[in-house]
Design a protein around this motif. Structure first.
Motif, mmCIF file in Angstrom:
data_model
loop_
_atom_site.group_PDB
_atom_site.id
_atom_site.type_symbol
_atom_site.label_atom_id
_atom_site.label_comp_id
_atom_site.label_asym_id
_atom_site.label_seq_id
_atom_site.Cartn_x
_atom_site.Cartn_y
_atom_site.Cartn_z
ATOM 1 N N ALA A 242 0.757 -1.354 -0.062
ATOM 2 C CA ALA A 242 0.250 -0.021 -0.113
ATOM 3 C C ALA A 242 0.528 1.118 0.259
ATOM 4 N N HIS A 243 -0.026 2.528 -0.351
ATOM 5 C CA HIS A 243 0.608 3.518 0.042
ATOM 6 C C HIS A 243 0.755 3.522 1.210
ATOM 7 N N VAL A 244 1.637 4.602 1.792
ATOM 8 C CA VAL A 244 2.036 5.123 3.951
ATOM 9 C C VAL A 244 0.815 5.587 3.910
ATOM 10 N N ASP A 245 -0.218 5.090 4.820
ATOM 11 C CA ASP A 245 -0.992 4.863 5.728
ATOM 12 C C ASP A 245 -2.067 4.962 5.043
ATOM 13 N N HIS A 246 -2.008 4.499 4.254
ATOM 14 C CA HIS A 246 -3.195 3.470 3.698
ATOM 15 C C HIS A 246 -4.452 2.433 4.524
ATOM 16 N N GLY A 247 -3.132 2.233 5.045
ATOM 17 C CA GLY A 247 -3.898 0.655 6.341
ATOM 18 C C GLY A 247 -3.070 -0.868 6.271
ATOM 19 N N LYS A 248 -2.252 -1.216 5.659
ATOM 20 C CA LYS A 248 -1.446 -1.679 5.693
ATOM 21 C C LYS A 248 -1.322 -2.544 6.472
ATOM 22 N N THR A 249 -0.385 -2.026 7.638
ATOM 23 C CA THR A 249 -0.475 -2.504 8.841
ATOM 24 C C THR A 249 -1.738 -2.616 10.104
ATOM 25 N N THR A 250 -3.026 -1.623 9.935
ATOM 26 C CA THR A 250 -3.888 -2.237 10.575
ATOM 27 C C THR A 250 -4.499 -3.205 10.263
ATOM 28 N N LEU A 251 -4.697 -3.690 8.346
ATOM 29 C CA LEU A 251 -4.884 -4.655 8.088
ATOM 30 C C LEU A 251 -4.421 -5.819 8.663
ATOM 31 N N ILE B 193 -10.088 -1.591 -0.385
ATOM 32 C CA ILE B 193 -10.379 -0.008 -0.275
ATOM 33 C C ILE B 193 -10.708 0.075 1.495
ATOM 34 N N ASN B 194 -10.099 1.154 2.170
ATOM 35 C CA ASN B 194 -9.894 1.567 3.302
ATOM 36 C C ASN B 194 -10.321 2.523 3.667
ATOM 37 N N LYS B 195 -11.117 2.055 4.520
ATOM 38 C CA LYS B 195 -11.214 3.932 5.729
ATOM 39 C C LYS B 195 -12.256 4.026 4.892
ATOM 40 N N VAL B 196 -13.461 3.108 4.598
ATOM 41 C CA VAL B 196 -14.602 2.964 3.772
ATOM 42 C C VAL B 196 -15.577 3.802 5.238
ATOM 43 N N ASP B 197 -14.747 3.270 6.470
ATOM 44 C CA ASP B 197 -15.622 4.048 7.419
ATOM 45 C C ASP B 197 -15.840 5.850 7.707
ATOM 46 N N ARG B 198 -14.418 6.351 7.149
ATOM 47 C CA ARG B 198 -14.741 7.877 6.867
ATOM 48 C C ARG B 198 -15.439 8.392 5.964
ATOM 49 N N LEU B 199 -15.899 7.711 4.900
ATOM 50 C CA LEU B 199 -16.856 8.094 4.092
ATOM 51 C C LEU B 199 -18.043 8.674 4.544
ATOM 52 N N GLY C 234 -14.200 -1.448 3.626
ATOM 53 C CA GLY C 234 -14.567 -1.410 4.224
ATOM 54 C C GLY C 234 -13.172 -0.881 5.302
ATOM 55 N N SER C 235 -13.989 -1.421 6.839
ATOM 56 C CA SER C 235 -12.383 -0.385 8.007
ATOM 57 C C SER C 235 -11.624 -1.468 8.341
ATOM 58 N N ALA C 236 -10.293 -0.851 8.016
ATOM 59 C CA ALA C 236 -9.237 -2.096 9.626
ATOM 60 C C ALA C 236 -9.449 -1.737 11.073
ATOM 61 N N LEU C 237 -9.627 0.126 10.605
ATOM 62 C CA LEU C 237 -9.773 0.642 12.224
ATOM 63 C C LEU C 237 -10.739 -0.241 13.154
ATOM 64 N N TYR C 238 -11.492 -0.046 12.525
ATOM 65 C CA TYR C 238 -13.437 -1.114 13.436
ATOM 66 C C TYR C 238 -13.687 -2.306 12.411
HETATM 67 P P1 GDP Z 1 0.175 1.911 7.065
HETATM 68 O O1 GDP Z 1 1.424 2.841 6.278
HETATM 69 O O2 GDP Z 1 -0.325 1.331 5.504
HETATM 70 O O3 GDP Z 1 0.775 0.457 7.637
HETATM 71 O O4 GDP Z 1 -1.148 2.175 7.360
HETATM 72 P P2 GDP Z 1 -1.461 2.084 9.247
HETATM 73 O O5 GDP Z 1 -2.257 0.914 9.514
HETATM 74 O O6 GDP Z 1 -0.157 2.058 9.563
HETATM 75 O O7 GDP Z 1 -2.170 3.521 9.364
HETATM 76 C C1 GDP Z 1 -2.350 4.690 9.350
HETATM 77 C C2 GDP Z 1 -3.413 5.407 10.105
HETATM 78 O O8 GDP Z 1 -4.185 5.138 9.619
HETATM 79 C C3 GDP Z 1 -3.163 4.898 11.119
HETATM 80 O O9 GDP Z 1 -3.226 6.386 11.957
HETATM 81 C C4 GDP Z 1 -4.256 4.061 11.621
HETATM 82 O O10 GDP Z 1 -4.972 4.360 13.160
HETATM 83 C C5 GDP Z 1 -5.565 4.659 10.376
HETATM 84 N N1 GDP Z 1 -6.042 4.034 9.718
HETATM 85 C C6 GDP Z 1 -6.317 2.259 9.219
HETATM 86 N N2 GDP Z 1 -7.129 1.674 8.978
HETATM 87 C C7 GDP Z 1 -8.261 2.324 8.552
HETATM 88 C C8 GDP Z 1 -9.410 3.020 8.540
HETATM 89 O O11 GDP Z 1 -10.069 1.766 8.162
HETATM 90 N N3 GDP Z 1 -10.356 3.753 9.371
HETATM 91 C C9 GDP Z 1 -10.027 4.793 9.787
HETATM 92 N N4 GDP Z 1 -10.571 5.761 9.970
HETATM 93 N N5 GDP Z 1 -8.247 5.662 9.895
HETATM 94 C C10 GDP Z 1 -7.312 4.389 9.466
#
Ligand code: GDP
Length: 396
Positions: free
Chosen positions: A28-37, A147-153, A205-209
């Motif tokens: 993924a692009h940085v911060d798109h949620g790879k680690t959280t997923l 496609i991540n962070k759909v919760d934000r939409l 979906g939402s990796a965070l939730y």
């Molecule tokens: P990586 O750099 O791709 O590994 O991204 P991270 O998994 O570290 O996530 C980057 C930031 O986005 C963190 O602050 C996460 O909590 C946040 N984040 C990841 N997934 C989601 C999601 O599904 N929804 C929201 N709102 N935030 C998310």
């Protein structure tokens, strides 16, 4: 027996059935949620507790539970997942998120057959999305999209059903345009590797939730976007997670849509190895023959405080075992394998053997570097791995 031990035993059992193995990377692009997923997948597979996934992980799979708080920062991990009544072994390789590590990402791609590309729904496809897609396709690795962070939409941008669907379709169209362009450039990939909601190669979906959906999952659970919006808006995220857990949706997608080594190796070997295609060795690699000569491609070298230097990579043929004396490409003489193991998060688990089609981590290969070909017979090494890091392209 502890949970971790049981998982290792099950992984060992599944290693001999390549049809049920999937070797994958998440990119993924940085911060798109790879680690959280990735954390979600580990939790779903029972490797870490559900509660800690998404919160920069605590390992809780250690039997004594003393090691809580260890961060998995290089989540090479083997896990199991039941799909259509069959248990599958999923070997997940970590890819560094930062663009400077482009070379490492490409190396990781050499070990896998499928890449789950994560894109932030709000930001859409970004430069590194393009880079990781190109790295995957060049290595003959099939992409799928999450496609991540759909919760934000829903919660932040307050988008309605139609607006949201339009946006998501826009992201998919952008990604497909990239894929199409790259496939045209390469002109040796025959498969249509574009992704689509209808065929199940796209998840949202939402990796965070911790919730996720795909077309097959929506058909199974009876949930639609309207239900999701309602639950998310009413802060019923736990219910969303329970009714449509992210890890199940993504791991089902992995099992259904990524090729197993038996399907992947005949296509991949000619791309990455220029040796005699008529030889027995070529045949062993194409057939993922665990009784053939050993062929192991090293994709990463890491340091372990106890075990020392560890070489991780893909076994294309034969079976790696302790005590084997193996050639290391580009060096004279042989190295002896001291131990063979699997990665379970940050911890390595020693096993007796790792057969063809799997990802292994071994000690004893003192002359190996990332990119080395390690084999039981003197052979043409694998092609060097092209390092793609935008905007400069260099060759290793
Ligand atoms: P990586 O750099 O791709 O590994 O991204 P991270 O998994 O570290 O996530 C980057 C930031 O986005 C963190 O602050 C996460 O909590 C946040 N984040 C990841 N997934 C989601 C999601 O599904 N929804 C929201 N709102 N935030 C998310």
């Amino acid at each position: 027996m502890g949970r971790r031990k049981k998982i290792v035993q099950e992984c060992e059992r599944l290693m001999d059935t390549p049809e049920n193995i999937r070797n994958i990377a998440i990119a993924a692009h940085v911060d798109h949620g790879k680690t959280t997923l990735s954390d979600n997948l580990l939790a779903g597979a029972g490797m870490i507790s559900e509660g800690t996934a998404g919160e920069q992980l605590a390992m809780d799979t250690k039997e004594d539970e003393q090691e809580r708080g260890i961060t998995i920062d290089a989540a090479n991990v083997s896990m199991t997942h039941e799909y259509e009544d069959t248990n599958h072994l999923i070997n997940l390789i970590d890819t560094p998120g930062h663009v400077d590590f482009g070379g490492d990402v490409t190396r990781a791609m050499r070990a896998v057959d499928g890449a789950l590309v994560v894109v932030d729904a709000v930001e859409g496809a970004m430069p590194q999305t393009e880079t990781v897609l190109r790295q995957a396709l060049r290595e003959g690795v099939k992409p799928t999209l999450f496609i991540n962070k759909v919760d934000r939409l829903i919660s932040e941008l307050q988008e309605g059903e139609e607006e949201m669907q339009e946006r998501l379709l826009g992201v998919i169209a952008d990604v497909n345009e990239l894929i199409r362009g790259m496939i045209e450039e390469m002109d040796d990939i025959d498969d249509d590797w574009t992704v689509s909601v209808e065929d199940g190669t796209v998840g949202f979906g939402s990796a965070l939730y911790k919730w996720g959906v795909s077309m097959p999952s929506m058909q199974r659970t009876g949930m639609d976007f309207g239900d999701i919006i309602e639950l998310e808006q009413n802060d019923k995220r736990d219910e969303l997670h329970e009714r449509t857990p992210l890890s199940d949706v993504v791991l089902d997608m992995v099992c259904e849509h990524f090729p197993n080594p038996v399907d992947a190796q005949p296509r991949r070997v000619p791309r990455i190895w220029r040796g005699d295609a008529e030889s027995e060795l070529a045949e062993d690699m194409r057939l993922v023959n665990e009784d053939g000569e050993v062929v192991f491609m090293v994709t990463d070298i890491s340091m372990d405080p106890h075990a020392g230097e560890i070489a991780t990579g893909r076994v294309f043929s034969g079976t790696l075992e302790k005590g084997q004396d193996l050639f290391v490409s580009g060096t004279a003489g042989k190295n002896r394998i001291q131990s063979v193991g699997l990665f379970m998060g940050s911890e390595r688990e020693e096993v007796n053997r790792v057969p063809a089609g799997n990802i292994a981590s071994v000690t004893g290969l003192r002359d190996a570097i990332a990119g080395s070909t390690v084999s039981s017979v003197d052979m043409t090494p694998f092609e060097s791995i092209e390092h793609i890091s935008e905007p400069v392209i260099t060759k290793s």
